[in-house]
Design a protein around this motif. Structure first.
Motif, short mmCIF file in Angstrom:
data_model
loop_
_atom_site.label_atom_id
_atom_site.label_comp_id
_atom_site.label_asym_id
_atom_site.label_seq_id
_atom_site.Cartn_x
_atom_site.Cartn_y
_atom_site.Cartn_z
N LEU A 89 0.83 -1.28 -0.03
CA LEU A 89 -0.11 -0.10 -0.15
C LEU A 89 0.89 1.42 -0.03
CD1 LEU A 89 -2.97 -0.82 2.19
CD2 LEU A 89 -2.87 -0.81 -0.02
N THR A 90 0.12 2.14 -0.30
CA THR A 90 0.85 3.69 -0.63
C THR A 90 0.40 4.94 0.42
OG1 THR A 90 1.03 2.98 -3.00
CG2 THR A 90 1.39 5.22 -2.28
N ALA A 91 1.57 5.51 0.88
CA ALA A 91 1.26 6.51 1.68
C ALA A 91 1.76 7.85 0.77
CB ALA A 91 2.20 6.97 2.89
N GLY A 92 1.17 9.22 1.29
CA GLY A 92 1.57 10.47 0.48
C GLY A 92 0.42 10.90 -0.21
N PHE A 93 0.29 11.36 -1.65
CA PHE A 93 -0.48 12.26 -2.20
C PHE A 93 -0.43 11.90 -3.58
CE2 PHE A 93 1.53 14.30 1.51
CZ PHE A 93 0.34 14.53 2.31
N ASN A 94 -1.57 12.41 -4.31
CA ASN A 94 -1.38 12.33 -5.95
C ASN A 94 -1.31 13.67 -6.28
OD1 ASN A 94 -2.51 11.95 -8.49
ND2 ASN A 94 -3.07 9.88 -7.76
N LYS A 95 -2.23 14.60 -6.94
CA LYS A 95 -2.09 15.72 -7.61
C LYS A 95 -3.08 16.72 -7.10
CE LYS A 95 -4.54 13.42 -11.31
NZ LYS A 95 -4.36 12.53 -12.72
N SER A 96 -2.92 17.89 -7.57
CA SER A 96 -3.57 18.96 -7.08
C SER A 96 -5.03 19.25 -7.31
CB SER A 96 -2.94 20.30 -7.26
OG SER A 96 -2.67 20.64 -8.77
N PHE A 97 -5.51 18.94 -8.64
CA PHE A 97 -6.91 19.04 -9.04
C PHE A 97 -7.70 17.99 -8.00
CE2 PHE A 97 -6.71 15.85 -12.33
CZ PHE A 97 -7.86 15.10 -12.08
N LEU A 98 -7.17 16.87 -7.56
CA LEU A 98 -8.09 16.13 -6.79
C LEU A 98 -8.32 16.59 -5.48
CD1 LEU A 98 -6.33 12.86 -7.81
CD2 LEU A 98 -8.51 13.34 -8.50
N TRP A 99 -7.61 17.64 -5.01
CA TRP A 99 -7.70 18.10 -3.84
C TRP A 99 -8.87 19.19 -3.55
CZ3 TRP A 99 -1.62 19.46 -3.85
CH2 TRP A 99 -0.98 17.99 -3.74
N LYS A 100 -9.55 19.42 -4.53
CA LYS A 100 -10.68 20.31 -4.51
C LYS A 100 -11.99 19.43 -3.62
CE LYS A 100 -8.79 23.56 -7.24
NZ LYS A 100 -8.48 24.84 -6.88
N ALA A 101 -11.73 18.26 -3.75
CA ALA A 101 -12.82 17.43 -2.99
C ALA A 101 -12.77 17.55 -1.61
CB ALA A 101 -12.51 16.02 -3.16
N LYS A 102 -13.92 17.42 -0.96
CA LYS A 102 -14.25 17.38 0.37
C LYS A 102 -13.61 16.35 1.24
CE LYS A 102 -18.91 19.43 0.17
NZ LYS A 102 -20.49 19.13 0.56
N LEU A 103 -12.81 16.84 2.39
CA LEU A 103 -12.27 15.91 2.85
C LEU A 103 -13.04 14.71 3.83
CD1 LEU A 103 -9.03 15.50 3.72
CD2 LEU A 103 -9.75 16.88 6.04
N PRO A 104 -12.94 13.50 3.70
CA PRO A 104 -14.02 12.53 4.36
C PRO A 104 -13.76 12.75 5.92
CG PRO A 104 -12.65 11.47 2.78
CD PRO A 104 -12.28 12.87 2.79
N ASP A 105 -15.07 12.58 6.54
CA ASP A 105 -14.86 12.83 8.02
C ASP A 105 -14.03 11.92 8.78
OD1 ASP A 105 -16.86 14.72 7.80
OD2 ASP A 105 -18.84 13.33 8.02
N HIS A 106 -14.04 10.75 8.21
CA HIS A 106 -13.06 9.79 8.85
C HIS A 106 -11.62 10.00 8.95
CE1 HIS A 106 -12.28 8.14 4.89
NE2 HIS A 106 -10.95 7.76 5.34
N LEU A 107 -11.29 10.92 8.09
CA LEU A 107 -9.72 11.68 8.06
C LEU A 107 -9.51 12.70 8.97
CD1 LEU A 107 -8.75 11.14 4.38
CD2 LEU A 107 -7.89 9.90 6.34
N LYS A 108 -10.58 13.56 9.35
CA LYS A 108 -10.52 14.70 10.19
C LYS A 108 -10.02 14.58 11.44
CE LYS A 108 -14.01 17.16 7.53
NZ LYS A 108 -15.42 17.98 7.54
N GLU A 109 -10.31 13.32 12.10
CA GLU A 109 -9.66 13.07 13.29
C GLU A 109 -8.14 12.92 13.48
OE1 GLU A 109 -9.88 9.55 16.94
OE2 GLU A 109 -11.75 9.98 15.48
N ALA A 110 -7.74 12.31 12.24
CA ALA A 110 -6.24 12.20 12.17
C ALA A 110 -5.30 13.66 11.76
CB ALA A 110 -5.78 11.30 11.38
N ILE A 111 -6.19 14.54 11.04
CA ILE A 111 -5.39 15.60 10.51
C ILE A 111 -6.11 16.98 10.73
CG2 ILE A 111 -4.45 14.25 8.54
CD1 ILE A 111 -6.63 15.26 6.69
N GLY A 112 -7.22 17.08 10.98
CA GLY A 112 -7.92 18.34 11.59
C GLY A 112 -9.03 18.27 10.71
N ASP A 113 -9.89 19.51 11.40
CA ASP A 113 -11.28 19.43 10.71
C ASP A 113 -11.08 20.75 9.58
OD1 ASP A 113 -13.98 19.55 10.33
OD2 ASP A 113 -14.25 20.97 12.08
N TYR A 114 -10.56 20.16 8.44
CA TYR A 114 -10.64 21.05 7.13
C TYR A 114 -11.64 20.49 6.30
CZ TYR A 114 -5.81 21.60 8.81
OH TYR A 114 -4.73 22.17 9.59
#
Length: 328
Positions: A89-114
């Motif tokens: 499996l893969t850690a890290g990131f993809n590319k910037s246009f994908l980042w326009k999407a809403k952050l899923p709730d299950h990730l907010k606990e780990a990285i913050g309420d963005y």
């Protein structure tokens, strides 16, 4: 040492490997756009394709799905357990246009309420992004104990945005800390040389780097420039005739071999659509490379005076075993 979903293994245990695939994922950006073809959302259908690969002698699949592409680590774990196939499996990131999407709730606990991935990546420091990637390799992904076996960044078509540069630098620094192998997304095979410049600024030894989608830009000059750094080139568009005929891919690979770079070539399919999968929408599936492309490559290579079987062993067994090993 190679880190798989099931635990760390030795190089000799890796076996026949696809180096860049997507097995189960629901990218938030494509969910919002209602692009159903880009949602691999049925683990049972994905499992059937993985079993086709396994039954033809396949051993390991590298799933290149990063956190922003709708990774589903529990479904991947299920598929690995049911099939007996090693999955990296893969850690890290993809590319910037994908980042326009809403952050899923299950990730907010780990990285913050963005609100969106973009908000997160823009607000976080490079050190904070680095720490996130390190944690996915050393502690586990998305609240699970399941650890990533490579780190990834990506850039767009003929451009590198400031946020993409930020994630590149964060991933490079996570690589230095974790010793995990690195992989990059190059949109349509562009910007590899520009990525290399930034990676050198970060002190990355490119022997531990693989560049994705090199067969989307079938330019022998670019290929040689990348290979000359010691990096791996991932020809991961096999089966996608809409981009290039297989004859062109094979010739580009053999040209690299003729120049002495056969130890730096990886092969895969980047099978990221329902329409590419046999058991979703009757596509060629994970069977096609090992079942059809490999015999064709051996035949064409032998006709041109190469040892096709030896090259296949390098591309699918020896090279992945070195590429996906953690840095000593």
């Amino acid at each position: 040492m190679i880190r798989t979903l099931s635990g760390d293994i030795q190089k000799t245990e890796l076996g026949f490997t696809y180096s860049h695939e997507h097995i189960v994922c629901r990218p938030p950006y494509w969910v919002e756009k209602k692009e159903d073809d880009l949602l691999l959302d049925d683990k049972e259908k994905s499992l059937k394709d993985v079993m086709d690969f396994k039954n033809m002698g396949g051993s390991t699949i590298v799933d290149a799905t990063a956190v922003d592409y709708g990774r589903d680590v529990q479904s991947i774990k299920y598929i690995s357990e049911q099939s007996g196939v090693n999955i990296i499996l893969t850690a890290g990131f993809n590319k910037s246009f994908l980042w326009k999407a809403k952050l899923p709730d299950h990730l907010k606990e780990a990285i913050g309420d963005y609100t969106t991935y973009e908000d997160w990546i823009e607000s976080a420091s490079i050190d904070q992004l680095t720490a996130f990637v390190i944690s996915e390799v050393e502690n586990g992904m998305e609240g699970t104990p399941l650890k990533a076996g490579q780190v990834k960044f990506g850039t767009g078509y003929n451009s590198i945005t400031p946020l993409e540069e930020k994630t590149l630098r964060a991933v490079a620094r996570a690589h230095h800390h974790t010793k995990a192998p690195m992989h990059s997304h190059t949109e349509a095979g562009t910007m590899a040389l520009e990525q290399i410049k930034l990676l050198k600024e970060e002190g990355v030894n490119l022997n531990y780097m693989s560049f994705g989608h090199m067969d989307r830009n079938l330019d022998p000059y670019i290929h040689e420039q990348v290979a000359d750094t010691g990096a791996y080139l991932s020809f991961d568009g096999i089966s996608k005739i809409k981009y290039a005929p297989e004859s062109a891919r094979i010739q580009a690979i053999l040209e690299l071999v003729s120049k002495g770079y056969e130890n730096q070539i990886l092969i895969s399919g980047d099978t990221a659509r329902k329409s590419y999968y046999k058991h979703y929408l009757y596509g060629l599936g994970l069977y096609n490379i090992i079942g059809n492309w490999v015999p064709r490559f051996i035949n064409e290579a032998n006709q041109q005076g190469f040892d096709g079987e030896t090259l296949i062993n390098k591309f699918f067994i020896e090279n992945p075993a070195h590429c996906f090993s953690f840095k000593e």
